[in-house]
Design a protein around this motif. Structure first.
Motif, PDB file in Angstrom:
ATOM      1  N   ASN A  58       0.978   4.046  -3.013  1.00 54.40           N
ATOM      2  CA  ASN A  58       0.705   5.481  -2.814  1.00 54.40           C
ATOM      3  C   ASN A  58       1.867   6.348  -3.300  1.00 54.40           C
ATOM      4  OD1 ASN A  58      -1.819   5.016  -1.711  1.00 54.40           O
ATOM      5  ND2 ASN A  58      -1.034   4.868   0.380  1.00 54.40           N
ATOM      6  N   ASP A 105       1.839   9.108  -6.401  1.00 56.75           N
ATOM      7  CA  ASP A 105       2.313  10.496  -6.310  1.00 56.75           C
ATOM      8  C   ASP A 105       3.351  10.807  -7.383  1.00 56.75           C
ATOM      9  OD1 ASP A 105       0.669  10.967  -4.203  1.00 56.75           O
ATOM     10  OD2 ASP A 105       2.199  10.734  -2.658  1.00 56.75           O
ATOM     11  N   ASN A 141      -7.772   2.800  -2.292  1.00 59.56           N
ATOM     12  CA  ASN A 141      -6.667   3.186  -3.171  1.00 59.56           C
ATOM     13  C   ASN A 141      -6.880   2.747  -4.613  1.00 59.56           C
ATOM     14  OD1 ASN A 141      -5.147   4.433  -1.111  1.00 59.56           O
ATOM     15  ND2 ASN A 141      -4.389   2.437  -0.415  1.00 59.56           N
ATOM     16  N   HIS A 184      -1.519  -1.976  -5.244  1.00 59.66           N
ATOM     17  CA  HIS A 184      -2.777  -1.937  -4.494  1.00 59.66           C
ATOM     18  C   HIS A 184      -3.592  -3.209  -4.714  1.00 59.66           C
ATOM     19  CE1 HIS A 184      -2.092   1.988  -2.958  1.00 59.66           C
ATOM     20  NE2 HIS A 184      -2.137   2.599  -4.133  1.00 59.66           N
ATOM     21  N   SER A 228       0.832  -1.210   0.000  1.00 58.12           N
ATOM     22  CA  SER A 228       0.000   0.000   0.000  1.00 58.12           C
ATOM     23  C   SER A 228       0.866   1.260   0.000  1.00 58.12           C
ATOM     24  CB  SER A 228      -0.922  -0.009   1.219  1.00 58.12           C
ATOM     25  OG  SER A 228      -1.713   1.162   1.266  1.00 58.12           O
ATOM     26  N   CYS A 229       1.915   1.262   0.831  1.00 56.53           N
ATOM     27  CA  CYS A 229       2.824   2.414   0.876  1.00 56.53           C
ATOM     28  C   CYS A 229       3.509   2.625  -0.473  1.00 56.53           C
ATOM     29  CB  CYS A 229       3.866   2.222   1.969  1.00 56.53           C
ATOM     30  SG  CYS A 229       3.212   2.226   3.652  1.00 56.53           S
ATOM     31  N   HIS A 276      -9.065  12.071  -0.289  1.00 55.45           N
ATOM     32  CA  HIS A 276      -8.460  11.105  -1.208  1.00 55.45           C
ATOM     33  C   HIS A 276      -8.691  11.562  -2.636  1.00 55.45           C
ATOM     34  CE1 HIS A 276      -8.296   8.472   2.315  1.00 55.45           C
ATOM     35  NE2 HIS A 276      -9.519   8.850   2.544  1.00 55.45           N
TER      36      HIS A 276
END
Length: 534
Positions: free
Chosen positions: A348, A352, A385, A363, A344-345, A532
């Motif tokens: 994300n 970005d 996400n 995800h 997940s990190c 979000h």
């Protein structure tokens, strides 16, 4: 120290020159430090500490012969001067006389067993000897062939002396053993020439490995020697360039031979293999407290992301993922949950950075792990996400499907408020205005239930936009004015300005606008997004 000072004699005190030499040594200016110590020795020629200090400079300058002379001079009056013993051992080690260096390291260790320098010296000298000649346990003697040669006691003792020696110098010093019969001149065959060529190539390759970056310098110097015009020149000091180049090449050859004895290529490969094995074992073995390790890494990842260091966040997350993947589930019982969190990190961070395809892959892996382990919170996070990624790349229908599945897991009014809003936004982008209005209304009701003014603002704008597209101008104005009131109440200038940017050229809408509301330009629907936002 100036040149004039050297000619006229020292003008300062012994302690001054010693202090100057120490300072220069610590700066790495070994030649200048040696000059200062030499000047100090003019004042006190037999000072042991000064002799040892200058010996250290000579070792650093690659002049072990002079280093050995100074070390022996420091031991002239006191054979048990431990600093002199250590420096003599260092000089011998630098010269490649590892056996004699080991002797003096042992002498110093016997006198001062508490000093770590002697213990390390013994260790590195013993290692260099083993690398050069091999450890005794690795040698296996076989009782084969004609052994009649050993019937003579004198010759047998000489041979045993030769076998016990680890240095060719001892063999050369044995009288009479160097005499050999003259061999007839034999022309080498093509096969022998080819083998010799292969040996030369292998030797060059070994030299290259030992010298490393210095090998290019050696090649450059050898190339300079071929320039006949250049080598005839002289330096400013009057020294022939040819002599300078040859001395440099000679120094590199000396260093190569030293490194070859200290740690040959096979020993380097062995050490590298052992280090690799140790690293592999350490990588597969988790720390004593895996939970603290994971929590610490997750905190660092979040801190990097919050600081705007997306690349650092991505790097740390990938490194942690690679480490955790090597652990067993016995060492880390919640391994799949941790892996999902790291995916997940990573997702994300990639989002970005604009790499949506890889972000979606991570995800989806997070979702797969959550479903396998039946982790509700992890599944909710993954669906959140996934919907965001689909919305960012314009696949609004897939985003709707992800978020509608997520609604079933919503546990509070706040989650429902932003989920309904996001789904309504997607329907608005797809021009399904009725569905957009319905979800906007559901978002507004959820926000009213929890009295969240921010989401009341966002939902009111969404409903107003949908009503406007459906031609329900009165209802649109009502929701725009309600949104404007919430923006003023929240002191959200950006939201207030965006709401006021409604096109007054639409006659049905402008005629219904309340006199106190002013909308000078086109409304931008992209301002009001959830935390979000896509």
């Amino acid at each position: 120290m100036s040149d004039n000072e050297g000619e006229q004699g020292p003008k300062s005190t012994f302690s001054t020159y010693m202090a100057e030499g120490d300072q220069l040594f610590h700066k790495g200016e070994y030649a200048k430090a040696a000059e200062s110590y030499s000047t100090a020795l003019i004042l006190q020629p037999d000072d042991k500490s000064c002799l040892v200090a200058r010996s250290r400079c000579y070792v650093k300058m690659g002049d072990p012969e002079n280093a050995l002379k100074d070390a022996e001079a420091s031991l002239k009056e006191d054979k048990n001067f431990f600093k002199g013993l250590y420096q003599k051992a260092e000089a011998l080690y630098t010269m490649g006389d590892f056996e004699f260096a080991l002797v003096y390291y042992h002498r110093g260790h016997k006198l001062r067993p508490e000093l770590q320098e002697f213990r390390l010296g013994i260790q590195k000298a013993q290692e260099a000897i083993n690398n050069s000649v091999g450890s005794p346990s690795s040698v296996k003697l076989e009782n084969k062939g004609d052994l009649s040669f050993f019937h003579k006691t004198d010759e047998a003792s000489l041979f045993l002396l030769f076998c016990s020696s680890s240095s060719s110098k001892r063999f050369d010093s044995i009288g009479g053993l160097k005499k050999v019969r003259p061999k007839p001149l034999i022309h080498p065959t093509k096969k022998e020439l080819r083998k010799q060529s292969q040996k030369t190539t292998k030797s060059e390759r070994t030299t290259k490995q030992l010298l490393g970056e210095l090998y290019m310098d050696k090649e450059y110097l050898e190339k300079l020697l071929k320039d006949e015009d250049l080598i005839k020149g002289k330096t400013r000091g009057g020294e022939r360039l040819q002599d300078v180049i040859l001395s440099c090449i000679s120094y590199l050859d000396t260093r190569t031979e030293f490194w070859r004895q200290q740690k040959p290529i096979y020993a380097r490969q062995r050490d590298r293999r052992l280090l690799q094995e140790q690293w592999n074992r350490a990588r597969h073995r988790p720390p004593s407290d895996p939970t603290c390790y994971i929590l610490k890494n997750l905190e660092e990842i979040d801190a990097a992301l919050n600081a705007g260091n997306v690349e650092g966040c991505l790097k740390n997350a990938r490194a942690a993922l690679k480490t955790v993947q090597c652990w067993s589930e016995e060492a880390l019982p919640n391994k799949n949950e941790v892996l999902g969190n790291l995916h997940s990190c990573i997702g994300n961070a990639l989002m970005d950075l604009g790499d949506m395809d890889k972000a979606l892959d991570n995800h989806l892996k997070d979702l797969e792990l959550a479903q396998q382990c039946k982790l509700t919170d992890s599944k909710s996070r993954a669906l959140d996400n996934i919907g965001r990624v689909y919305a960012r790349i314009g696949k609004f229908q897939q985003a709707i499907e992800a978020w509608e599945e997520r609604v079933l897991l919503a546990q509070g009014g706040l989650e429902k408020a932003w989920l309904f809003h996001e789904i309504g936004r997607c329907y608005l982008e797809l021009k399904h205005h009725t569905e957009a209005r319905d979800y906007g209304t559901r978002s507004l009701n959820a926000a009213d239930d929890i009295r969240d003014e921010k989401w009341q603002l966002n939902a009111s704008v969404l409903v107003a936009q949908a009503e406007l597209k459906l031609g329900n101008y009165k209802a649109s104005v009502v929701h725009f004015e309600r949104a404007l009131d919430r923006a003023k109440l929240l002191q959200d200038d950006a939201a207030r300005d965006a709401i006021q940017k409604v096109n007054t050229d639409i006659p049905p809408l402008s005629s219904l606008i309340h006199p106190r509301a002013v909308f000078p330009s086109a409304f931008s629907p992209t301002v009001f997004l959830s935390p979000h936002s896509y």
